[in-house]
Design an enzyme around this catalytic site. Sequence first.
Site, PDB file in Angstrom:
ATOM      1  N   HIS A 166       0.814  -1.228   0.000  1.00 54.66           N
ATOM      2  CA  HIS A 166       0.000   0.000   0.000  1.00 54.66           C
ATOM      3  C   HIS A 166       0.846   1.275   0.000  1.00 54.66           C
ATOM      4  O   HIS A 166       0.281   2.370  -0.104  1.00 54.66           O
ATOM      5  CB  HIS A 166      -0.931   0.026   1.216  1.00 54.66           C
ATOM      6  CG  HIS A 166      -1.997  -1.027   1.214  1.00 54.66           C
ATOM      7  ND1 HIS A 166      -2.915  -1.167   0.187  1.00 54.66           N
ATOM      8  CD2 HIS A 166      -2.289  -2.018   2.110  1.00 54.66           C
ATOM      9  CE1 HIS A 166      -3.724  -2.176   0.460  1.00 54.66           C
ATOM     10  NE2 HIS A 166      -3.363  -2.711   1.604  1.00 54.66           N
ATOM     11  N   ASP A 224      -2.672 -10.555  -2.383  1.00 51.12           N
ATOM     12  CA  ASP A 224      -3.238 -10.105  -1.111  1.00 51.12           C
ATOM     13  C   ASP A 224      -4.735  -9.818  -1.333  1.00 51.12           C
ATOM     14  O   ASP A 224      -5.154  -9.488  -2.455  1.00 51.12           O
ATOM     15  CB  ASP A 224      -2.515  -8.831  -0.670  1.00 51.12           C
ATOM     16  CG  ASP A 224      -2.893  -8.386   0.731  1.00 51.12           C
ATOM     17  OD1 ASP A 224      -2.147  -8.708   1.668  1.00 51.12           O
ATOM     18  OD2 ASP A 224      -3.932  -7.703   0.883  1.00 51.12           O
TER      19      ASP A 224
HETATM   20 ZN   LIG Z   1      -4.281  -7.157   2.720  1.00 54.47          ZN
END
Ligand SMILES: [Zn+2]
Length: 353
Positions: A173, A207
């Site tokens: 992220h 993910d």
């Molecule tokens: Zn995640």
Amino acid sequence: MGCYSLRPGSHTLKTVYAAQHRLHSTDEVWVAGERLESREVPCRAEVIRAALVAAGLGPIVAAQDHGLAPITAVHTPAYAAYLATAYRRYAAYLGVPQPVLAQRCGVDPARLLMRPASFPELCDYYTYDHEDPILSGTWEAAYWSAQAALTAAAAVCAGDRAAYALCRPPGHHATADQYGGFCYLNNAAAAARWLSAAGRVAILDIDYHHGNGTQAIFYADPAVFYVSLHVDPAQDYPYYWGFAAERGSGAGAGTNLNLPLPLGVEDDDYLEALDVALGAIGGFLPRYLVVSLGADAVRGDPIGKFGLTSSGWYAAAQQVAGLSLSTVIVQEGGYDLDTLGGYVVAFLAAFVS
Ligand SMILES: [Zn+2]
């Protein structure tokens, strides 16, 4: 740092581990008298490590220091300098040490126009999230997490068929100059950029969440193909990124592929999407594969909300390993401390043949 010619694959898989992850100690974080709850805790890395030791998949080695340059190859130097000094500077501003936590942040186009000169405004500038603290050891932990990914990349460059970086904090992220979603430095991106000096690189991000940071870093880069299976951002974090229409830009147009999946997606639909992802990766003809591995994609995760079963997860691992590419596997999410280690071992076992 260059690559060497490939040797035949080994029958074990090297894990790279950095004990410095413990310095980002999120077990007990207090901000202004309130406890900040986090599921991204040091125990995550330790349960994975224990499961790897028990399974005996291969040696566990310490991360080697490749320096700051491979990190600033994917992050701005100003951002790296901020992360490295934010805790001290904030303490100097307050007169007392306290975790750095953004107050006002988000997707703000105005941030591109001006950078605040000092605290407290500066601590809102370098994040799009407001739940991730910068603690006294956050920089050192994040730095060594990135070094773990780079060390695994170096092992694969030197001929290992695959290597696993037990990264914590996770990274996907983190953008070039903003942290969020538990991520400060983008470990997978650093490894991919480093490997791209020797050939084309594909990143497969499995993910549960979209890796918005990785996508942003390579969005205009034709040398790195980012492919992600993740929950539909219309339904869950990170909300603003990860839609199918995001395909790359400029010279990188066509080298970004998002395959958003609905909440609760089950094995058949998940594996079908994975087939599409792997087909696209095969068509890109990469020399290296980087896998952003998030066990929060498996059913039962306290944050993820997919219906993927353990047998679906094993099948996914077999499919990815079946590409037979030189592969760096980088740990991202996964928050069920009872099952996390087992799922990571099961995935990695597909690469040991
Ligand atoms: Zn995640």
